[in-house]
Every structure is written in structure tokens, then in C-alpha cells.
Enzyme design. Sequence first.
Site, PDB file in Angstrom:
ATOM      1  N   GLY A 273       1.175  -5.279   3.105  1.00  0.00           N
ATOM      2  CA  GLY A 273       2.332  -4.626   2.555  1.00  0.00           C
ATOM      3  C   GLY A 273       3.642  -5.829   2.837  1.00  0.00           C
ATOM      4  N   SER A 274       5.019  -5.355   2.842  1.00  0.00           N
ATOM      5  CA  SER A 274       6.093  -6.107   2.685  1.00  0.00           C
ATOM      6  C   SER A 274       6.083  -7.276   3.745  1.00  0.00           C
ATOM      7  CB  SER A 274       7.314  -5.376   2.719  1.00  0.00           C
ATOM      8  OG  SER A 274       7.050  -4.560   1.313  1.00  0.00           O
ATOM      9  N   THR A 275       5.464  -7.043   4.930  1.00  0.00           N
ATOM     10  CA  THR A 275       5.323  -8.027   6.095  1.00  0.00           C
ATOM     11  C   THR A 275       4.771  -9.309   5.559  1.00  0.00           C
ATOM     12  OG1 THR A 275       3.152  -7.190   6.880  1.00  0.00           O
ATOM     13  CG2 THR A 275       5.296  -6.249   7.983  1.00  0.00           C
TER      14      THR A 275
END
Lengths: 408, 465
Positions: free
Chosen positions: B208-210
Site C-alpha cells: 500500500g502507501s508505505t
Amino acid sequence: MREFTLLIWPSLILGAGCAYALLSPGQGVLWRPGYALTFLLIGFWGTHLVLQATGHRGDEYLLPLAFCLTAIGLTFIGRLDAHLAWRQVTWTAIAILALIVTVTAGRDYQRWLQYPYFYLTLGLFFLVLTVILGTRISGAKSWLTLGSFQMQPVEAVKILMVLFLANFLEIKRELLSARAGVAAWGPLLLAVALALLFLVIQRDLGSALIILTTFLAMLYVATQRLRFVLGGGLIFAFGVLAAYHLFPYLRVRFGVWLNPWPVAQAAGYQVVQGLFAFAGGGLLGTGLGLGQPEFIPAVATDFIFAAIGEELGLAGGLAIICLYILLAYRGYRAALRAPDGEGLLLAAGLTFLLTFQAFVIMAGVSKLLPLTGVTLPFVSYGGSSLVASYIALGLLLNVSAAGWNEQR
Amino acid sequence: MNRSLQKLAVVTLLMFLILAGYLGYIQVIKGEELFFHPQNPRLARLESERMRGVITDRQGKILARTVKEKEGLRREYPLGEAAAQVIGYASNRFGSSGLEAAYAGELLGIKGWARFKNLAAQLAGRQPRGADLSLTLDADLQDLAYRLLAGRRGAIVALDPRTGAVLALASSPSFNPNNLAGEMARIAARPGGSPLLNRAIQGVYPPGSTLKPVTAAAALGANTAVAGGKFVCPGFLEVNGRRLHCPHPHGTVDFSQAMMYSCNVTFAKMALEVGGENFVRTAESFGFNQEIPLELPVLPGRLPPSSKLNANELAEIAIGQGEVTTTPLHMALIAAAIANDGLMMRPFIVESVKAFNGRVIWQVKPRVWRVTTGAEVAKIIRRAMEAVVARGTGQAAELPGVRVAGKTGSAQNPQGKAHAWFIGFAPVEAPRAAVAVIIENGGAGGEVAAPLAREVLAKAIGVVD
């Protein structure tokens, strides 16, 4: 005199094996190693005395080498399975008697080689008999059962084959090298092909491989034509390819050789257990009785080399290999000094037969080659193999003795 | 016939020489590896005879030890469920796992010289004893991390970014290694949750956004001017007719704000700008598609080669969705690399192996594993990640008096609610601890994972100095 001195070594090995059996609890009761030791020492030194007394001038290294191997084998069989040990002691005695008969009655080997077609017929008869009446034991239908007594006729067939080839190849040598040798090639190829066919039907692939390779080796020595060997090798490769498609069990075997791990609990179990044994041994081994080779199925027969590898380590394995190299050296030396072509071929064939069989099974249990179940000559448990190996040794002694007499 | 006979003799000799060489290979060179194969039945007997060595944490607290009882030897794990997967277990019945399996040779004292020493001890009638392991883990931090997971499916990894030392490697749900028979029966009766699985190294998730710090590194690596640029987010980005969305239009944002609000459109644009080849190369420098070296088996982070990426897939991967997967340990390494000026250290759990008399047999030397991006780029990303915690989606990770940097993630997945992610490090001026937190199907990373990371970071920076 040299033989006398050298016999100390197998005696010491036997003594150590006996001491181990006496010291480890519960072992001695079962097979009385003390009696076995006495019995076998009488056998070892007795053979030497018989050879001396009859003026047999055979190679003085061959007998101690074979006895060393047998002594190591007995030590391990006693350690692995006390029930088998006493039977193997009996078999050793019978094998030594067979050896004595061979070196006394059969000393004039040239006379005995005069009946090639008798040996051929007898060999093929044994094979047919096994195909028809044989008992299947762990995959291969290569056993004849008479009551509680079982034997593997193929062990005799191997020697009969060499006896046949020694005479046949010597007589037809020139003819075989010539282009128009159909008359010579016909019976030869037919004989070998039939033997192989019967063995493949029995699923005794190890013996088939050994007989074929020994045939090619003797053919090469006799004709000095490498292309015959290459041609034979090519036909063999096609044969293997065809068999690979025909027989599912062969595909399994081959798959296990390439990668036994996915089937480590099934078809690959034995090979994997063998590898664990070798790995457990390392450089110097765990020491006799301190390893756990009992996990390996058929450890006293086909897999005895893995047990040696575990408990004596790489050092012990290399020692066994050295013994076979020395055996090969003395055997080929006897062949080189043989007074006639037949003797040369006989000694070369028997030497190759014994050492190649040793190589096939040692390479098989360590997964260098696909596993084929044959015995380790002189070492493994098994009466037929032991008797046959000692008869072969006796024949080698006879050829070497003839060479000695010639040089006088 | 003598010539051909001599040749046959040479062939026979060669045959045996090959066999001898091969035996040396399987018995000596490959011997140990083969011997420690979990299916080797010899290990069970060894296990019942040998005193395994003690495993301790970085402070010397005991994590595993063998006690003698009337019925024989019993292995004890004081931390219980909290470190069950990483420490593993060693049992006659159930085999071994974790570090107990990976270091079986050392712990049982059958590797190298110890083997001969122990053989001598055995012959002399003394109890043979294996070597001790001293770990980089901190027992209290490990316990805290496990308790924070509170039985939910997830994992927490904490590292020292300067060395690669693993401070905590927690996975949940877990099992009690002190009661293996009962636990194995329970697991067999009620499967689900995979308590034996070490999610920190074997759990594979979309990041995801990590992953956005990696996307940023690719964009900044190609052109540092990106840091000062302005981006317009109308709430969606159309790539080849397909739309990629943000939760709402972010309007005009700068680089820091894009990170703070985790603007999908901006990061997708950045990746499309640098191109697939650049992006994949940067990701691989951060350890994607590489075997991660650790004492325990780690599943590698994966993304497709650039030649197989079209624009849609690239845009998706840039925001950590689609065909990109990773493990919590890998994400902690990424955070640690950014914290450590772009140098990713080789992770390790075992600090040293000691003989039972205290003599050090082997000690780790921290080494750089990968050079990811330049110190300048790492610094820009650190500042943006600090903004995430100070004013953006990661405010739940804020600590009083400590500058914390981080990145949240809420990874869409087919199993249900988004996986809640947080990666971060502290203190920003000289990072001593990096962390990755995942709660499977936990929801929003900023709400669910960030508070956990906060607790772990607060404790971790006290543990290392």
C-alpha cells in the site's frame, strides 16, 4: 610368506569386530562372536596353509585384500543385525571352501575354459529358471526359493558369462575385428542380448548393467577397438531410453536419483536415509556402534556402504575404496602376466566384474548414480554373492599362479 | 591386448577416484547441511541426549534454556507466545523451527570442533552441552510488540537502522512453545490464523502507501527538483482510459504535502514520469526481487520486471497496490534505509555464538547490504515523512519531545478490509530505531497501525543508545 604377514590385518579387524560385539550389551548372546572369530581365523589361515601345502603360487595380495573386506563386512553385519551375523559367518565358511575347491581342483584354468557353450547355456538356464520360478524381493524378481533357503542365481551367471567370454573372445578375436565377422558376432550378441533381456524382465537392472559393462570391457580388451565399446554404449543408451518409456518403475528410480527430496517419505526414502548416514559420518565417522544406520532399509545388504560411511566416516569409505583399487591393481597385474590370451581375458573380466559391481553399489547408495540393488562384493550380507565373489577370487588366483609358473 | 588392458585399468582407477571425490563432497563439504535436514531421524536422538545451549536477548535475559528433569531434558521459553515464531521450538516429536532449527548445529554442539569436544565429554561420561546464542532482540520490546498486536493477525518489526540489528520480530496470533503437544492439538483441531507462521518474515502483503517513499526515491533520484515541485490532484488520474483515485481531490500540493496526505495521483504521476525501468531499478535497490539475508528464511519482496509493466500497472504499483508484495521485515528495512542516509544494513538476529564457558566463537559484524539512494534524497524523504507524523496521516505516531518520521498505508486486498500499515523511525535527527507494523484487515493505517508504532518506537529508542 608375504601372504602370511598380510593376513594379520583381516585378523585384527575381525578381532576388533568380535571385541565390539562382546562388549556391547545383548549382542554376544545372540551369535557368540567368540566362536565365530575362532572359526573364521581357522578359515583365513587355513586357506593360506592349503595354498602353501599345494604349492599354489598365486598372487599373495589378493587373498588378504578379500579377507579384509569380508572382515569389515562381518564386523558391520554383526553390529547391524546379530541374527544375520551367524548366517554370514556360515556363508563365509562355505565361500572359503568354494575358494579352496577352485584353487585346487580348478588350478589348470585352461582346461576349464574349454566349454564356453556349456557355461553360456548354464547361465541362460539359470536366468530362465529365475524368470519362471523366481521370487520377487524388494523390487527385483531375482531370487530362487527352496524351502527356507534363498539364492540369487544371477551371481553365478555373472561369472559364467565371464568364463564364456574369456574363451569365446580369445578364439574369435581376429574374426571379430575383421569386417566380415557375422558368424562370430551373431552368437555373441545374441547371448548378451538374451541375458540382458531376462535380467530386465526380472527388473534386476543392476546386474544387467554390470553384465553389459563387463561384456563391453572384455570386448574392448580383446579387440582393442574403442568403437565397439562406443557402439555398445550407444545401443545401451537407446535401450535405457526405451526402457525408461516402457517401465514406470524405472522412471521412479530415475526421478529419485535426480531429486529424492520431494519423495523422501516414499520412493526416495532409502536413498535419503543413506545420504543422512553419510552426512552423519563426516570426516572420521561416529565410531562403530555410535551411528544410527538402522534407519536405512536393507542396510546389511545393498546399503552396507552407507553404514560404513556413517560409523567410520569418509576415512572408512576411502579405506574401502582403496581396498578395491588394490584388488583391481593385483587383478589386472595377474591378467597382464597371464601366459595366454584366455587367462588375460579371464582375469581382466573377473577383476572388472568385481570392482565395477563395487563401484555401482557404492555410487548408487551415495546418489552419484541411480540406485540399483546389487551387493558390495565380499562385504555385503548375502550368501550367493559371497560364494560367487570367492570363486571369482579363486579363478584370479589361478591365473596369477599360471603367470608365475610361466615366468619361472 | 596389454595396451587396452592398461587403459581399462586406468578407467577403473578413475571411476574410484571420482567416487572418492564425491564422497568427500557429500560427507564433508555438504555434510552438515545434509545432516540438519529436518527429516533426518538422527536429530531426534541427539535432541534427547544433548543439552541445547541457552538463547539470551541483548541484555542477557533468557529466551530459551534446557532444564534437567526426572523424565529427561525439557526446553523452556520464558517469553512464551511473545517470541514463539522467531525463537522457534525444538522437540523430539514436532521437530524444530525458528532459530532453534537454524542454529541447531551450534546449539547442540555438533558443528566444527565442538563436535569432537562433545564426543570426548560423552566418552568421559559428562553431559555434552551446546553453544549459547546471544540475540539482538530485546525481550521487553518483543513482549510489548506482541501484546500490542493483541491477538489480531499481524506483525511488528523493529530494527536498529545503523547496524541492521533486529530489536523485535513479533507475529500474531501465536502459540505457547512451552506446551507444544497441547498447542499442536489445538491448531490441528481449529485451523485458521496460522499461529505457526512467522508473519514478520513469511507473511506476504501488498505494501500500500508505505511504498510511496520508494516511489519518491525513484522520482527524486532522477530529478531532485521534484522536491520543490507543485502537483495538481483533481481526485483521479486517467491512465490509458482507466482511472486511479484519491479519496478526495487534494488540489494543488507540494512534495511534502503529497506524502503527508498520501496523494495517490501525485505518486502515480511521479512513477509514470520516471518510467518503469527507473522505478523498478530503484525498487530493486531497496531489496525488491532480492533474497533478503537473515538467519531465518525470509520471503522476498516481489514486483514484475519493467519489461512486463504497462502504464496502468506501473501507476498502481507506485502506490503499493497491484502486483507488488512484500513482508513486514522488508518494509522495516526500507524505513531503516531511509533513516540511515540510504544505506540498507544487512539484518541480523544473532549477535554472537558463545561456548558455554563464555568464549566467543563467532560474532556478527554489521555490514551494508544495499546502497539504495543518495544521502540527499534520503534526507528529503525523511523530512516529508516527518511531516506525515507531525501534520499528516500519521499523527497517531507522534511522541512528545521526539521527532518521529513515518508513512501510513491502507493496503487494499481481496480478503476484506484494508491491511493497516505503518513504517517509521525516530528520532529523525539521528535515527536509532526503525519500525514496521501491519494489522491484517485492520483498516486505516493511520488509525490502527500508527499508535502501535508509537509505543514500539518510544520503547525502542530507550533500548538502544
